[in-house]
Design a protein around this motif. Structure first.
Motif, PDB file in Angstrom:
ATOM      1  N   MET A  39       0.836  -1.199   0.000  1.00 51.97           N
ATOM      2  CA  MET A  39       0.000   0.000   0.000  1.00 51.97           C
ATOM      3  C   MET A  39       0.877   1.259   0.000  1.00 51.97           C
ATOM      4  O   MET A  39       0.651   2.181  -0.783  1.00 51.97           O
ATOM      5  N   TYR A  40       1.887   1.294   0.864  1.00 51.95           N
ATOM      6  CA  TYR A  40       2.769   2.465   0.921  1.00 51.95           C
ATOM      7  C   TYR A  40       3.556   2.621  -0.376  1.00 51.95           C
ATOM      8  O   TYR A  40       3.706   3.729  -0.882  1.00 51.95           O
ATOM      9  N   ASP A  41       4.053   1.513  -0.928  1.00 52.14           N
ATOM     10  CA  ASP A  41       4.838   1.567  -2.158  1.00 52.14           C
ATOM     11  C   ASP A  41       4.009   2.143  -3.311  1.00 52.14           C
ATOM     12  O   ASP A  41       4.527   2.858  -4.156  1.00 52.14           O
ATOM     13  N   ALA A  42       2.689   1.841  -3.305  1.00 58.06           N
ATOM     14  CA  ALA A  42       1.791   2.309  -4.367  1.00 58.06           C
ATOM     15  C   ALA A  42       1.142   3.660  -4.038  1.00 58.06           C
ATOM     16  O   ALA A  42       0.331   4.152  -4.817  1.00 58.06           O
ATOM     17  N   HIS A  43       1.505   4.230  -2.896  1.00 58.10           N
ATOM     18  CA  HIS A  43       0.961   5.524  -2.451  1.00 58.10           C
ATOM     19  C   HIS A  43      -0.556   5.480  -2.281  1.00 58.10           C
ATOM     20  O   HIS A  43      -1.258   6.425  -2.639  1.00 58.10           O
ATOM     21  N   GLY A  44      -1.055   4.367  -1.722  1.00 60.50           N
ATOM     22  CA  GLY A  44      -2.479   4.222  -1.455  1.00 60.50           C
ATOM     23  C   GLY A  44      -2.789   4.491   0.000  1.00 60.50           C
ATOM     24  O   GLY A  44      -1.889   4.638   0.829  1.00 60.50           O
ATOM     25  N   ILE A  45      -4.090   4.536   0.301  1.00 55.89           N
ATOM     26  CA  ILE A  45      -4.518   4.714   1.694  1.00 55.89           C
ATOM     27  C   ILE A  45      -5.293   3.498   2.193  1.00 55.89           C
ATOM     28  O   ILE A  45      -5.660   3.431   3.360  1.00 55.89           O
ATOM     29  N   GLY A  46      -5.532   2.527   1.310  1.00 51.53           N
ATOM     30  CA  GLY A  46      -6.224   1.311   1.703  1.00 51.53           C
ATOM     31  C   GLY A  46      -5.939   0.215   0.703  1.00 51.53           C
ATOM     32  O   GLY A  46      -5.626   0.480  -0.461  1.00 51.53           O
ATOM     33  N   LEU A  47      -6.001  -1.033   1.186  1.00 47.53           N
ATOM     34  CA  LEU A  47      -5.743  -2.178   0.315  1.00 47.53           C
ATOM     35  C   LEU A  47      -6.445  -3.397   0.896  1.00 47.53           C
ATOM     36  O   LEU A  47      -6.341  -3.667   2.094  1.00 47.53           O
ATOM     37  N   ALA A  48      -7.163  -4.120   0.036  1.00 45.22           N
ATOM     38  CA  ALA A  48      -7.805  -5.374   0.420  1.00 45.22           C
ATOM     39  C   ALA A  48      -6.944  -6.530  -0.082  1.00 45.22           C
ATOM     40  O   ALA A  48      -6.295  -6.419  -1.128  1.00 45.22           O
ATOM     41  N   ALA A  49      -6.952  -7.641   0.644  1.00 45.80           N
ATOM     42  CA  ALA A  49      -6.092  -8.782   0.299  1.00 45.80           C
ATOM     43  C   ALA A  49      -6.329  -9.274  -1.130  1.00 45.80           C
ATOM     44  O   ALA A  49      -5.386  -9.667  -1.819  1.00 45.80           O
TER      45      ALA A  49
END
Length: 174
Positions: A39-49
């Protein structure tokens, strides 16, 4: 930990309904750590499995709303295992949503402004809380992923087609 590959549309796995986690163990904690790094590498704020190809009901979120003295966002990742929405408000809010599985595409999505959610943390401890603002929006977005629903399913067919067309054009351009 590891940065995992993010599954993008039109991959059929994004339409799968994820399975509940039977037990929060070291394997689940490793998945949470890898998802957080991804998530951090992709500059996101949320991620589902499911967005990293794992059909388990696991979500990580970090809104990174506050900045430290160095001007960088303060990281405060939260893990949500088997999250479920118990109740939603009648009041609605609109937010320009994006998704790591639909890169660089955004659309206005209307969702309930608040939601009551129950989940387990990375230690298996149960929580229940009323969420509002961006956290409520993000949680609903990520739980949608666990149910095989994408943010573009909440917009008109015309807007959805435009988003997909723009994404395909961007992919062709390289």
């Amino acid at each position: 930990m590891a940065v995992l590959e993010i599954v993008e549309i039109p991959d059929a796995r994004l339409r799968a309904v994820s399975k509940p986690v039977a037990q929060v163990d070291d394997a689940v904690r490793r998945l949470i750590a890898d998802m957080t790094d991804t998530m951090y590498d992709a500059h996101g704020i949320g991620l589902a499995a499911i967005q990293v190809g794992v059909e388990q009901r696991v979500v990580v979120i970090d809104l990174q709303a506050e900045e430290g003295e160095d001007g960088k966002p303060i990281r405060n990742p939260q893990a949500y295992v088997n999250p479920e929405i118990l109740d939603v408000s009648d009041e609605l809010s609109t937010y320009s949503e994006g998704c790591l599985s639909i890169p660089e595409q955004y659309a206005e999505v209307v969702r309930p402004a608040r939601c009551r959610v129950r989940w387990l943390d990375e230690n298996g401890t149960a929580h229940e809380e009323e969420l509002d603002g961006l956290l409520a929006t993000c949680m609903q977005h990520e739980i949608d992923h666990l149910n095989g629903v994408l943010f573009i399913d909440h917009i008109s067919r015309l807007k959805r087609d435009m988003v997909v067309k723009k994404l395909n054009k961007m992919r062709k351009m390289g």
